[in-house]
Design an enzyme around this catalytic site. Structure first.
Site, PDB file in Angstrom:
ATOM      1  N   HIS A 145       8.147 -28.893 -58.855  1.00  0.00           N
ATOM      2  CA  HIS A 145       9.595 -28.685 -58.780  1.00  0.00           C
ATOM      3  C   HIS A 145      10.178 -29.334 -57.515  1.00  0.00           C
ATOM      4  O   HIS A 145       9.481 -29.520 -56.519  1.00  0.00           O
ATOM      5  CB  HIS A 145       9.902 -27.188 -58.766  1.00  0.00           C
TER       6      HIS A 145
ATOM      7  N   GLU B  16       3.611 -20.026 -60.324  1.00  0.00           N
ATOM      8  CA  GLU B  16       2.948 -20.227 -59.039  1.00  0.00           C
ATOM      9  C   GLU B  16       1.937 -19.103 -58.790  1.00  0.00           C
ATOM     10  O   GLU B  16       2.040 -18.024 -59.375  1.00  0.00           O
ATOM     11  CB  GLU B  16       4.002 -20.277 -57.924  1.00  0.00           C
TER      12      GLU B  16
END
Ligand SMILES: *[C@@H]1O[C@H](CO)[C@@H](O)[C@H](O)[C@H]1NC(C)=O
Ligand SMILES: *[C@@H]1O[C@H](CO)[C@@H](O)[C@H](O)[C@H]1NC(C)=O
Ligand SMILES: *[C@@H]1O[C@H](CO)[C@@H](O)[C@H](O)[C@H]1NC(C)=O
Ligand SMILES: *[C@@H]1O[C@H](CO)[C@@H](O)[C@H](O)[C@H]1NC(C)=O
Ligand SMILES: *[C@@H]1O[C@H](CO)[C@@H](O)[C@H](O)[C@H]1NC(C)=O
Ligand SMILES: *[C@@H]1O[C@H](CO)[C@@H](O)[C@H](O)[C@H]1NC(C)=O
Ligand SMILES: *[C@@H]1O[C@H](CO)[C@@H](O)[C@H](O)[C@H]1NC(C)=O
Length: 315
Positions: free
Chosen positions: A107, A211
């Protein structure tokens, strides 16, 4: 009990919520992954990840010849030749083997990345990261900063360039982490590009691409309804619960547990998706874990960077 289910059970014992452990596929046997090296600069030990720019290097694709394109007189770009080589590898592979190319994008810069730089890592880890934000900025399920959006748009422009000039193969499937910064990065990267009707940009949101679990609020996801409302046309994996059942602000995930669940999500993708060119939008820690499972050398991505990996999977 298959080996995959067993690994799922290990991940459950290690703290991953039971619901996700059911999200396995009943492939017959064990999947073994290897990174096929020699095609990308990123799998070469002499490449310095901290200065590497994927947009300056054709995604890192090495300029070389391939056995399958030797003697071809057609004026093919390097990516077209690589595509022919991957097709040749698959055509010659035994029935238990598949080659796929994963484009893994980190990202763009999130509010939490900017806050960590602002406060410094010790103060961030010990105090600020456990809060939802400060008086002016929120980093719970951190959104992209304006700079993060810019990085995703750089990826967008680079894909547009590679499609037009290099005739790079289109991604055939898209997967993304359920955290806002990845959803938005995938969207800014690919929305607005022209894709074949049969490979539309419709990502599937996968819980296990999130994550590494920490006590930081940036890794606490929003609800399934929020994700659906943000991108109503996208697919959401059936096992993704309405509320985050995994992050609890108290316990964290070890690298071994993270690698076990990375393997579960890879096994699921490799067992259910027969496409060869696959895009995954995820995080620095999670892509690091996937690279370990794939037997790829460690290669840290800066925010917004993309790494392609040629994977050989043996069932
Ligand atoms: C896998 O097999 C087990 C045992 O036969 C079954 O209970 C489970 O529902 C199956 N899972 C999937 C995803 O098909
Ligand atoms: C996976 O493949 C590698 C490379 O071919 C091999 O060395 C290793 O033994 C395999 N592992 C399993 C569990 O089959
Ligand atoms: C990689 O590049 C960084 C930044 O220029 C430098 O500090 C580091 O020493 C380099 N690492 C290697 C192994 O050359
Ligand atoms: C391959 O060659 C092209 C054109 O000569 C160049 O632009 C590109 O950077 C080279 N790629 C790598 C990875 O060296
Ligand atoms: C081959 O393709 C390249 C890149 O598209 C182009 O620059 C070059 O002029 C072409 N060469 C010939 C002989 O067509
Ligand atoms: C909150 O954190 C941001 C960094 O992400 C910083 O720019 C801003 O000044 C901080 N706000 C306050 C009130 O300290
Ligand atoms: C998705 O990307 C498009 C194109 O860049 C943009 O206009 C839109 O605002 C983005 N949607 C979200 C929710 O960020």
């Amino acid at each position: 009990m298959s080996f995959i289910t067993l690994l799922g059970a290990v991940a459950c014992l290690a703290g991953v919520q039971a619901q996700n452990c059911l999200n396995t596929v009943n492939a017959t046997g064990y999947l073994n992954y290897t990174t096929v090296t020699g095609y990308f600069l990123q799998d070469n030990p002499t490449t310095n990840a901290s200065t590497f720019d994927y947009t300056a290097t054709n995604f890192g694709l090495i300029n070389r010849t391939y056995p399958s394109t030797d003697g071809l007189t057609a004026n093919l770009t390097q990516w077209q030749k690589f595509e022919a080589q991957v097709n040749a590898l698959n055509a010659a592979a035994p029935l238990n083997t598949a080659y796929k190319v994963l484009f893994m994008g980190r990202h763009g810069e999130g509010v939490h990345n900017a806050a960590e730089s602002y406060y410094g890592t010790p103060a961030w880890n010990c105090y600020w990261a456990e809060l939802n934000g400060n008086a002016t900025n929120e980093w719970f399920d951190a959104d992209l900063t304006p700079n993060g959006i810019k990085q995703a748009l750089i990826a967008h422009d680079f894909w547009a360039h590679e499609i037009a000039v290099q005739k790079i193969p289109y991604p055939q499937s898209y997967y993304t982490s359920p955290l806002t910064r990845c959803l938005k990065t995938a969207n800014y990267t690919f929305a607005g590009l022209e894709f074949p009707k049969y490979y539309p940009f419709v990502p599937t949101v996968r819980e296990l691409l999130r994550e590494g679990i920490s006590i930081h609020t940036c890794d606490h996801r929003r609800s399934r309804t929020y994700i659906h409302n943000l991108f109503p046309t996208w697919n959401i994996d059936p096992s993704l619960t309405e509320y985050d059942q995994i992050w609890n602000g108290v316990t964290a995930e070890t690298n071994a547990a993270q690698d076990a669940r990375s393997k579960i999500v890879l096994d699921s993708i490799f067992s259910s998706d027969d496409h060869t060119w696959i895009s995954i939008t995820s995080h620095s820690g999670e892509i690091g874990s996937i690279l370990r499972v794939l037997g790829h050398q460690s290669f840290s991505l800066s925010t917004g960077a993309v790494i392609p990996v040629l994977v050989k999977a043996e069932f």
